[in-house]
Design a protein around this motif. Structure first.
Motif, PDB file in Angstrom:
ATOM      1  N   LEU A   1      -8.878  71.479  29.748  1.00  0.00           N
ATOM      2  CA  LEU A   1     -10.049  72.091  30.373  1.00  0.00           C
ATOM      3  C   LEU A   1     -10.972  72.694  29.325  1.00  0.00           C
ATOM      4  N   TRP A   2     -10.396  73.495  28.406  1.00  0.00           N
ATOM      5  CA  TRP A   2     -11.239  74.178  27.419  1.00  0.00           C
ATOM      6  C   TRP A   2     -11.864  73.199  26.438  1.00  0.00           C
ATOM      7  N   ASP A   3     -11.124  72.180  26.015  1.00  0.00           N
ATOM      8  CA  ASP A   3     -11.691  71.213  25.071  1.00  0.00           C
ATOM      9  C   ASP A   3     -12.846  70.439  25.706  1.00  0.00           C
ATOM     10  N   CYS A   4     -12.656  70.042  26.957  1.00  0.00           N
ATOM     11  CA  CYS A   4     -13.736  69.331  27.652  1.00  0.00           C
ATOM     12  C   CYS A   4     -14.958  70.243  27.839  1.00  0.00           C
ATOM     13  N   LEU A   5     -14.700  71.504  28.185  1.00  0.00           N
ATOM     14  CA  LEU A   5     -15.807  72.444  28.391  1.00  0.00           C
ATOM     15  C   LEU A   5     -16.538  72.725  27.080  1.00  0.00           C
ATOM     16  N   LEU A   6     -15.783  72.833  25.978  1.00  0.00           N
ATOM     17  CA  LEU A   6     -16.403  73.056  24.674  1.00  0.00           C
ATOM     18  C   LEU A   6     -17.356  71.907  24.332  1.00  0.00           C
ATOM     19  N   LEU A   7     -16.896  70.686  24.520  1.00  0.00           N
ATOM     20  CA  LEU A   7     -17.727  69.524  24.215  1.00  0.00           C
ATOM     21  C   LEU A   7     -18.963  69.484  25.111  1.00  0.00           C
ATOM     22  N   TYR A   8     -18.774  69.785  26.383  1.00  0.00           N
ATOM     23  CA  TYR A   8     -19.908  69.793  27.310  1.00  0.00           C
ATOM     24  C   TYR A   8     -20.938  70.852  26.907  1.00  0.00           C
ATOM     25  N   LEU A   9     -20.485  72.058  26.599  1.00  0.00           N
ATOM     26  CA  LEU A   9     -21.395  73.142  26.221  1.00  0.00           C
ATOM     27  C   LEU A   9     -22.112  72.819  24.914  1.00  0.00           C
ATOM     28  N   TYR A  10     -21.385  72.187  23.984  1.00  0.00           N
ATOM     29  CA  TYR A  10     -22.028  71.824  22.723  1.00  0.00           C
ATOM     30  C   TYR A  10     -23.130  70.798  22.963  1.00  0.00           C
ATOM     31  N   LEU A  11     -22.813  69.744  23.697  1.00  0.00           N
ATOM     32  CA  LEU A  11     -23.807  68.701  23.943  1.00  0.00           C
ATOM     33  C   LEU A  11     -24.998  69.227  24.739  1.00  0.00           C
ATOM     34  N   THR A  12     -24.728  70.148  25.668  1.00  0.00           N
ATOM     35  CA  THR A  12     -25.806  70.717  26.480  1.00  0.00           C
ATOM     36  C   THR A  12     -26.715  71.612  25.643  1.00  0.00           C
ATOM     37  N   SER A  13     -26.091  72.418  24.782  1.00  0.00           N
ATOM     38  CA  SER A  13     -26.872  73.390  24.012  1.00  0.00           C
ATOM     39  C   SER A  13     -27.589  72.769  22.819  1.00  0.00           C
ATOM     40  N   THR A  14     -27.234  71.537  22.462  1.00  0.00           N
ATOM     41  CA  THR A  14     -27.866  70.894  21.300  1.00  0.00           C
ATOM     42  C   THR A  14     -28.665  69.655  21.689  1.00  0.00           C
ATOM     43  N   GLU A  15     -28.983  69.514  22.952  1.00  0.00           N
ATOM     44  CA  GLU A  15     -29.684  68.303  23.391  1.00  0.00           C
ATOM     45  C   GLU A  15     -31.108  68.205  22.827  1.00  0.00           C
ATOM     46  N   MET A  16     -31.646  69.334  22.358  1.00  0.00           N
ATOM     47  CA  MET A  16     -32.985  69.315  21.761  1.00  0.00           C
ATOM     48  C   MET A  16     -32.934  69.001  20.266  1.00  0.00           C
ATOM     49  N   TRP A  17     -31.703  68.962  19.689  1.00  0.00           N
ATOM     50  CA  TRP A  17     -31.581  68.629  18.267  1.00  0.00           C
ATOM     51  C   TRP A  17     -31.866  67.142  18.069  1.00  0.00           C
ATOM     52  N   SER A  18     -32.120  66.800  16.835  1.00  0.00           N
ATOM     53  CA  SER A  18     -32.265  65.387  16.510  1.00  0.00           C
ATOM     54  C   SER A  18     -30.915  64.700  16.676  1.00  0.00           C
ATOM     55  N   ASP A  19     -30.935  63.411  16.906  1.00  0.00           N
ATOM     56  CA  ASP A  19     -29.695  62.664  17.095  1.00  0.00           C
ATOM     57  C   ASP A  19     -28.774  62.804  15.886  1.00  0.00           C
ATOM     58  N   GLU A  20     -29.365  62.781  14.687  1.00  0.00           N
ATOM     59  CA  GLU A  20     -28.569  62.879  13.471  1.00  0.00           C
ATOM     60  C   GLU A  20     -27.884  64.240  13.363  1.00  0.00           C
ATOM     61  N   SER A  21     -28.624  65.302  13.640  1.00  0.00           N
ATOM     62  CA  SER A  21     -28.049  66.652  13.557  1.00  0.00           C
ATOM     63  C   SER A  21     -26.976  66.857  14.621  1.00  0.00           C
ATOM     64  N   GLN A  22     -27.265  66.397  15.828  1.00  0.00           N
ATOM     65  CA  GLN A  22     -26.296  66.574  16.903  1.00  0.00           C
ATOM     66  C   GLN A  22     -25.017  65.795  16.609  1.00  0.00           C
ATOM     67  N   THR A  23     -25.143  64.587  16.095  1.00  0.00           N
ATOM     68  CA  THR A  23     -23.968  63.776  15.773  1.00  0.00           C
ATOM     69  C   THR A  23     -23.150  64.413  14.650  1.00  0.00           C
ATOM     70  N   MET A  24     -23.843  64.924  13.631  1.00  0.00           N
ATOM     71  CA  MET A  24     -23.136  65.574  12.528  1.00  0.00           C
ATOM     72  C   MET A  24     -22.381  66.806  13.025  1.00  0.00           C
ATOM     73  N   GLY A  25     -23.047  67.597  13.861  1.00  0.00           N
ATOM     74  CA  GLY A  25     -22.374  68.775  14.415  1.00  0.00           C
ATOM     75  C   GLY A  25     -21.181  68.391  15.265  1.00  0.00           C
ATOM     76  N   LEU A  26     -21.325  67.293  16.034  1.00  0.00           N
ATOM     77  CA  LEU A  26     -20.223  66.846  16.887  1.00  0.00           C
ATOM     78  C   LEU A  26     -19.033  66.396  16.043  1.00  0.00           C
ATOM     79  N   VAL A  27     -19.301  65.726  14.926  1.00  0.00           N
ATOM     80  CA  VAL A  27     -18.219  65.298  14.037  1.00  0.00           C
ATOM     81  C   VAL A  27     -17.487  66.509  13.478  1.00  0.00           C
ATOM     82  N   VAL A  28     -18.249  67.531  13.087  1.00  0.00           N
ATOM     83  CA  VAL A  28     -17.625  68.759  12.564  1.00  0.00           C
ATOM     84  C   VAL A  28     -16.765  69.421  13.637  1.00  0.00           C
ATOM     85  N   LEU A  29     -17.298  69.516  14.847  1.00  0.00           N
ATOM     86  CA  LEU A  29     -16.556  70.148  15.942  1.00  0.00           C
ATOM     87  C   LEU A  29     -15.272  69.383  16.246  1.00  0.00           C
TER      88      LEU A  29
END
Length: 446
Positions: free
Chosen positions: A317-345
Motif C-alpha cells: 500500500l505505502w509503496d504504491c501510494l509513494l509512487l502515485y504521490l510522486y508522479l502526481t506532484s511532479t507532473e509539471m516537471w519535464s519528462d527527463e527530470s521526472q524520469t530521473m527522479g523516479l529512477v532515484v526513488l
C-alpha cells in the motif's frame, strides 16, 4: 490542505526515517562485555526446556550443546505420554544434569511454570528444543545480569541451514534466515536507541529466577486474557518482555558472535502457518503494549520503529501510494527530470529492502539471486497480516505435531467473575506482604 508533494514528503519520511536511524544505531551498538571477575557463573544457571516430543535427535543435540556450557542443571518438561521416551533418551546420554518433569497437556506456559519449584539458581534460561548453543554463550548472557537493574537478556539468532536442501527448502530457508536477520537488526537498533526491543525471544533467553517465581508474575503469566474472553496461552515471551518493562526492569540484547544461537524454522509449506502465528502474536502483544501498557512513555523509539508498525506498516500500500504521490506532484516537471527522479526513488526503495539484511548476503552471496522472492513475499505478507488480524482468537500452534491435540484446553473460556475471584484471593496474599496488587488485573484484561 496538504499538496501531493507535501504528502509525498510526509509519507517518505515516515516510511524511511526508521530505516536511516536504525542503520546508524545498529552500527553503534556494542554488547555488554564480560567482567574480569564475574559474580555470576554458569553454576548460577538452570536451563528449562519445554518440549512436546521429549526425545529425538534434534532435542538430544540441543541438550548436548547446552551441557557444554556447564549450567547447574537442565530441566526438561515434556508430556506424561512422552515421559518414558524422555527418560530413555537422557539415560542413554549418560548425564546426571538433566531433570525430567511432565504435564498432561501440551501448553508451553504451564510447562515453563511447572519447572519453577525445582529451580535453585539465581538465573533461569529458557531454551527451545531445537536450538544449538555456542560454547561461551552463558558468560555473555550473564554479563548484563551482573547489574541488578537488568531482569532479562536476549540472544541473537541465525537459521540452521539445511544440508543439500531441495529447491523448496532453499526458498523457505532463505525467507526464514531473513526473518531472523531482520529481527536481530531491529533488536540491536532499538536497544541502542532507548533500551527497548520487539520481544525477548523465547528460543533462548535468561531471566532472574526471583522475577519468575513471584506469585503476581505467575498468576499474570498463567491467566493472561485476550479481549477479556479467553485465557491466552500463546505469546509467552511477549508477556514476559512486557512484564519486565512495566516493572522497570532493564533488558539487554547481546549482539555478539559468541552469543549467537542456531535454530530451525519451517522450511516447508507450514512456513505460512508459522508466519500467521507470529503475526497474531505481534497484533496481540503490540496492541497491548501501546494501548494498555503505554510503552511509548518509556520506549518512544521502539514504539515508532516496531510496535506501531503492526497497525500502520503495509508495504504494498505505502509503496504504491509513494509512487502515485510522486508522479502526481511532479507532473509539471519535464519528462527527463521526472524520469530521473523516479529512477532515484525506485533505487532507494529497492536498496531499503535489502540494506539491513546485508550481513546475510555477505555471508551467503548466492542468496542474492533470491532477492526478488523476498521482495514479492514482503508484499504478499500483507495478506498474511490481514488474515492474522481477523483471527486473533486463534492460538493453536498450527505447525507442530501434538501441539494442538486439545485446543479447547489451550484457549479456556473463563468468565470475568471467575477471574476476579482468583485475582482477589491472590491480592489478599500479596497485600498481606505490604505490597500493592494492581498490575495483573490490568494486563490480564488487556
Amino acid at each position: 490542505m496538504f499538496s501531493a508533494f507535501n504528502m509525498f514528503v510526509a509519507l517518505f519520511s515516515y516510511r524511511y526515517l526508521r530505516l536511516v536511524v536504525n542503520l546508524f544505531a545498529f552500527c553503534r551498538l556494542r554488547p555488554i562485555p564480560i567482567p574480569e571477575n564475574p559474580r555470576l557463573t554458569s553454576q548460577d544457571v538452570t536451563v528449562v526446556i519445554p518440549s512436546i516430543e521429549g526425545d529425538g535427535e534434534g532435542l538430544e543435540d540441543t541438550i548436548r550443546s547446552i551441557l557444554v556450557t556447564e549450567p547447574f542443571e537442565i530441566i526438561l518438561v515434556t508430556l506424561h505420554a512422552n515421559l518414558t521416551r524422555a527418560e530413555s533418551m537422557v539415560r542413554l546420554m549418560g548425564t546426571s544434569k538433566v531433570r525430567i518433569k511432565s504435564v498432561t497437556y501440551p501448553n508451553k506456559r504451564r510447562q515453563m511454570v511447572h519447572a519453577f519449584p525445582d529451580i535453585k539458581t539465581d538465573i533461569t534460561v529458557f531454551a527451545d528444543d531445537d536450538v544449538l548453543w555456542p560454547p561461551k554463550l552463558l558468560p555473555w548472557m550473564l554479563a548484563p545480569l551482573e547489574d541488578e537493574a537488568y531482569g532479562g537478556v536476549g540472544t541473537n539468532q541465525r537459521i540452521r541451514r539445511a544440508e543439500s536442501p531441495s529447491l523448496q527448502q532453499r526458498v523457505y530457508g532463505y525467507l526464514n534466515a531473513l526473518y531472523l536477520e531482520r529481527r536481530n537488526f531491529d533488536c540491536a537498533s532499538c536497544m541502542y536507541m532507548d533500551g527497548g526491543l520487539p520481544c525477548l525471544s523465547g528460543r533462548t533467553v535468561a531471566y532472574r529466577s526471583k522475577i519468575l517465581k513471584d506469585q503476581l508474575f505467575i498468576h499474570g503469566f498463567t491467566h493472561e486474557e485476550w479481549l477479556g474472553r479467553y485465557q491466552l496461552n500463546a505469546d509467552d515471551d511477549n508477556f514476559i518482555t512486557r512484564w519486565l518493562v512495566s516493572h522497570d526492569k532493564k533488558i539487554a540484547f547481546q549482539y555478539h558472535k559468541e552469543a549467537e544461537i542456531l535454530t530451525t524454522l519451517e522450511d516447508n509449506p507450514n512456513f505460512v502457518k508459522q508466519c500467521l502465528r507470529w503475526s497474531r502474536s505481534n497484533w496481540r502483544s503490540n496492541i497491548t503494549s501501546m494501548f494498555c501498557d503505554s510503552i511509548w512513555r518509556k520506549q518512544p523509539w521502539s514504539t515508532y520503529a516496531v510496535h506501531q508498525t503492526t497497525l500502520l506498516q503495509w508495504a504494498l500500500l505505502w509503496d504504491c501510494l509513494l509512487l502515485y504521490l510522486y508522479l502526481t506532484s511532479t507532473e509539471m516537471w519535464s519528462d527527463e527530470s521526472q524520469t530521473m527522479g523516479l529512477v532515484v526513488l525506485l533505487s532507494w526503495m529497492l536498496t531499503s529492502k535489502f540494506i539491513k539484511l546485508l550481513g546475510h548476503y555477505i555471508r551467503y552471496p548466492v542468496d542474492c539471486f533470491l532477492l526478488p522472492i523476498s521482495i514479492i513475499f514482503g508484499y504478499l505478507h500483507g495478506l498474511i497480516k490481514t488474515k492474522a488480524m481477523l483471527s486473533l482468537n486463534v492460538t493453536a500452534w498450527g505447525t507442530r505435531d501434538g501441539a494442538d491435540d486439545d485446543d479447547a484446553y489451550r484457549m479456556i473460556h473463563i468468565s470475568r467473575k471467575q477471574h476476579e475471584a482468583g485475582y482477589s484471593t491472590l491480592c489478599q496474599t500479596v497485600e498481606s506482604r505490604g505490597e500493592k496488587c494492581e498490575y495483573t488485573y490490568r494486563v490480564s484484561h488487556a
